[in-house]
Design a protein around this motif. Structure first.
Motif, PDB file in Angstrom:
ATOM      1  N   GLU A 158      -9.236 -24.242  11.995  1.00 15.62           N
ATOM      2  CA  GLU A 158      -8.345 -25.228  11.370  1.00 15.62           C
ATOM      3  C   GLU A 158      -8.615 -25.261   9.864  1.00 15.62           C
ATOM      4  O   GLU A 158      -9.575 -24.671   9.379  1.00 15.62           O
ATOM      5  CB  GLU A 158      -8.584 -26.618  11.984  1.00 15.62           C
ATOM      6  N   GLN A 159      -7.770 -26.006   9.126  1.00 19.55           N
ATOM      7  CA  GLN A 159      -7.859 -26.035   7.655  1.00 19.55           C
ATOM      8  C   GLN A 159      -9.252 -26.386   7.139  1.00 19.55           C
ATOM      9  O   GLN A 159      -9.785 -25.708   6.256  1.00 19.55           O
ATOM     10  CB  GLN A 159      -6.872 -27.055   7.097  1.00 19.55           C
ATOM     11  N   GLU A 160      -9.834 -27.454   7.676  1.00 17.79           N
ATOM     12  CA  GLU A 160     -11.129 -27.926   7.162  1.00 17.79           C
ATOM     13  C   GLU A 160     -12.236 -26.906   7.423  1.00 17.79           C
ATOM     14  O   GLU A 160     -13.079 -26.647   6.560  1.00 17.79           O
ATOM     15  CB  GLU A 160     -11.515 -29.281   7.804  1.00 17.79           C
ATOM     16  N   GLU A 161     -12.217 -26.329   8.620  1.00 12.02           N
ATOM     17  CA  GLU A 161     -13.240 -25.344   8.973  1.00 12.02           C
ATOM     18  C   GLU A 161     -13.068 -24.058   8.154  1.00 12.02           C
ATOM     19  O   GLU A 161     -14.047 -23.440   7.735  1.00 12.02           O
ATOM     20  CB  GLU A 161     -13.173 -25.026  10.468  1.00 12.02           C
ATOM     21  N   LEU A 162     -11.814 -23.688   7.907  1.00 10.93           N
ATOM     22  CA  LEU A 162     -11.535 -22.508   7.085  1.00 10.93           C
ATOM     23  C   LEU A 162     -12.046 -22.714   5.656  1.00 10.93           C
ATOM     24  O   LEU A 162     -12.669 -21.819   5.077  1.00 10.93           O
ATOM     25  CB  LEU A 162     -10.025 -22.226   7.070  1.00 10.93           C
TER      26      LEU A 162
END
Length: 204
Positions: A158-162
């Protein structure tokens, strides 16, 4: 020392779940002497497309201006935005045209295609393309970047993990390279827009 290493650079493009990220360091140097700590290496071409240029600083800025010109021309003529696939071919052709006196740049292209899926590709200074489904890297600490990305990347982030993965991979890699560093910037491209964050790194 190769002319590609003269100014120093570190750029990563990485795919997530319906999002894609691109990150670069901030350093501009003349060999081992640091000249600036806010040199832009990643450029926004449109809302779904970014390009990172690693290599000789003068050619980085020249290519950015030339790409902007060619993209504006395309949009005027076609009345639509350029997709990452078309942009990759455009840039590849531009570099190959100048193969006998090349632009000393290794581009990293990151964007979302018409279906909203990540598009990642890179090429050498004469336009030989290499696409990837996971990540692409360029710059003076390419080996470090590959090692960190292979360790940290996983599918469908997801965006945050990326963002976290990109930030950690970039900072850990430039810490072990004398020609790049001084913090960085990360752009996460989603269907809803672009999220850009600056990173603070070691200042030595």
């Amino acid at each position: 020392m190769s002319i590609l290493e003269y100014n120093g650079a570190a750029i990563i493009g990485m795919a997530g779940k319906d999002c894609v990220g691109i990150a670069s360091d901030n350093r501009l140097g003349i060999s081992y002497q640091t000249v600036a700590m806010d040199f832009k290496k990643v450029f926004k071409m449109n809302d779904k497309l970014f390009v990172g240029l690693a290599g000789l600083a003068s050619d980085v800025q020249t290519l950015d201006q030339l790409l902007r010109f060619r993209m504006n021309l395309y949009e005027l003529r076609e009345e639509r935005e350029m997709t990452p696939e078309v942009f990759t071919n455009l840039l590849s052709n531009m570099l190959y045209e100048k193969r006998f006196g090349p632009y000393f740049c290794e581009p990293v292209i990151a964007g979302l295609d018409a279906k909203g899926k990540p598009h990642l590709s890179t090429m050498d200074l004469i336009g030989a393309q290499a696409a990837a489904k996971d990540f692409v890297v360029a710059g003076t600490c390419e080996g470090n970047l590959y090692g960190m990305c292979e360790t940290l990347w996983k599918p469908d982030m997801e965006q945050e993990e990326l963002f976290e993965t990109l930030a950690q991979a970039l900072l850990a890699s430039v810490d072990r390279d004398a020609l790049s560093g001084w913090g960085g910037v990360v752009h996460i491209i989603t269907k809803d827009g672009v999220i850009s964050k600056e990173l603070k790194g070691r200042q030595d």
